[in-house]
Design a protein around this motif. Structure first.
Motif, PDB file in Angstrom:
ATOM      1  N   ALA A  85      24.156 102.713  75.240  1.00  0.00           N
ATOM      2  CA  ALA A  85      23.195 102.367  74.192  1.00  0.00           C
ATOM      3  C   ALA A  85      23.872 101.455  73.171  1.00  0.00           C
ATOM      4  CB  ALA A  85      22.691 103.628  73.505  1.00  0.00           C
ATOM      5  N   LEU A  86      23.089 100.565  72.623  1.00  0.00           N
ATOM      6  CA  LEU A  86      23.539  99.665  71.562  1.00  0.00           C
ATOM      7  C   LEU A  86      22.468  99.636  70.484  1.00  0.00           C
ATOM      8  CD1 LEU A  86      24.692  96.648  73.754  1.00  0.00           C
ATOM      9  CD2 LEU A  86      26.188  98.193  72.476  1.00  0.00           C
ATOM     10  N   PHE A 108      20.777 101.121  78.164  1.00  0.00           N
ATOM     11  CA  PHE A 108      20.766 100.358  79.394  1.00  0.00           C
ATOM     12  C   PHE A 108      21.667 101.027  80.403  1.00  0.00           C
ATOM     13  CE2 PHE A 108      24.032  98.588  76.672  1.00  0.00           C
ATOM     14  CZ  PHE A 108      25.104  98.352  77.513  1.00  0.00           C
ATOM     15  N   ASP A 109      21.376 100.827  81.659  1.00  0.00           N
ATOM     16  CA  ASP A 109      22.161 101.421  82.740  1.00  0.00           C
ATOM     17  C   ASP A 109      23.051 100.385  83.386  1.00  0.00           C
ATOM     18  OD1 ASP A 109      21.085 104.034  82.571  1.00  0.00           O
ATOM     19  OD2 ASP A 109      19.289 103.368  83.638  1.00  0.00           O
ATOM     20  N   VAL A 110      24.293 100.742  83.592  1.00  0.00           N
ATOM     21  CA  VAL A 110      25.239  99.905  84.312  1.00  0.00           C
ATOM     22  C   VAL A 110      25.420 100.535  85.689  1.00  0.00           C
ATOM     23  CG1 VAL A 110      27.601  99.020  84.377  1.00  0.00           C
ATOM     24  CG2 VAL A 110      26.387  99.169  82.199  1.00  0.00           C
ATOM     25  N   ASP A 120      20.853  90.006  86.237  1.00  0.00           N
ATOM     26  CA  ASP A 120      20.343  89.771  84.892  1.00  0.00           C
ATOM     27  C   ASP A 120      19.034  90.521  84.692  1.00  0.00           C
ATOM     28  OD1 ASP A 120      22.438  88.017  84.740  1.00  0.00           O
ATOM     29  OD2 ASP A 120      21.208  86.203  84.759  1.00  0.00           O
ATOM     30  N   ASP A 121      18.783  90.918  83.437  1.00  0.00           N
ATOM     31  CA  ASP A 121      17.542  91.578  83.087  1.00  0.00           C
ATOM     32  C   ASP A 121      17.216  91.196  81.650  1.00  0.00           C
ATOM     33  OD1 ASP A 121      15.291  93.179  83.297  1.00  0.00           O
ATOM     34  OD2 ASP A 121      16.352  95.034  82.850  1.00  0.00           O
ATOM     35  N   SER A 122      15.941  91.138  81.318  1.00  0.00           N
ATOM     36  CA  SER A 122      15.555  90.844  79.939  1.00  0.00           C
ATOM     37  C   SER A 122      14.304  91.638  79.590  1.00  0.00           C
ATOM     38  CB  SER A 122      15.322  89.350  79.734  1.00  0.00           C
ATOM     39  OG  SER A 122      14.272  88.902  80.565  1.00  0.00           O
ATOM     40  N   GLU A 172      31.734  92.784  77.093  1.00  0.00           N
ATOM     41  CA  GLU A 172      32.918  93.581  77.415  1.00  0.00           C
ATOM     42  C   GLU A 172      32.737  94.317  78.736  1.00  0.00           C
ATOM     43  OE1 GLU A 172      32.719  95.895  73.901  1.00  0.00           O
ATOM     44  OE2 GLU A 172      31.209  97.247  74.693  1.00  0.00           O
ATOM     45  N   ALA A 173      33.817  94.856  79.241  1.00  0.00           N
ATOM     46  CA  ALA A 173      33.754  95.664  80.462  1.00  0.00           C
ATOM     47  C   ALA A 173      33.147  97.018  80.119  1.00  0.00           C
ATOM     48  CB  ALA A 173      35.150  95.846  81.042  1.00  0.00           C
ATOM     49  N   ARG A 174      32.272  97.491  80.990  1.00  0.00           N
ATOM     50  CA  ARG A 174      31.642  98.801  80.824  1.00  0.00           C
ATOM     51  C   ARG A 174      31.682  99.538  82.157  1.00  0.00           C
ATOM     52  NH1 ARG A 174      28.377 100.279  75.997  1.00  0.00           N
ATOM     53  NH2 ARG A 174      28.858  98.581  74.574  1.00  0.00           N
ATOM     54  N   PRO A 175      31.879 100.856  82.123  1.00  0.00           N
ATOM     55  CA  PRO A 175      31.860 101.644  83.354  1.00  0.00           C
ATOM     56  C   PRO A 175      30.422 101.934  83.792  1.00  0.00           C
ATOM     57  CG  PRO A 175      32.261 103.077  81.494  1.00  0.00           C
ATOM     58  CD  PRO A 175      32.224 101.662  80.961  1.00  0.00           C
TER      59      PRO A 175
END
Length: 72
Positions: free
Chosen positions: A35-36, A1-3, A63-65, A27-30
């Motif tokens: 990937a998870l 996923f892209d942040v 939000d995205d799903s 959690e905080a992500r830059p």
């Protein structure tokens, strides 16, 4: 996923009835690509049945799903 905006990101798995199955990240992500892995287990570590699940991502950018199929 892209942040696209740094900050808190929550990635969860839900069944088709909308019930929470597992939390993969909260959690905080830059900014950037991340990937998870989900190994088909709920938050208690129990294997869940094969079927269709919803992956939901919530972040400061929105939000995205997506639907995913778990095949055993």
């Amino acid at each position: 996923f892209d942040v696209v905006q740094p900050g808190r990101v929550q990635v969860t798995i839900h069944d088709t009835a909308g019930r929470l199955v597992a939390t993969l990240a909260d959690e905080a992500r830059p900014i950037g690509r991340h990937a998870l892995d989900w190994h088909g287990r709920d938050d208690r570590g129990r294997a869940v049945p094969a079927g269709v699940y919803i992956v939901r991502m919530r972040s400061a950018a929105g939000d995205d799903s997506r639907k995913v199929a778990l095949v055993r």
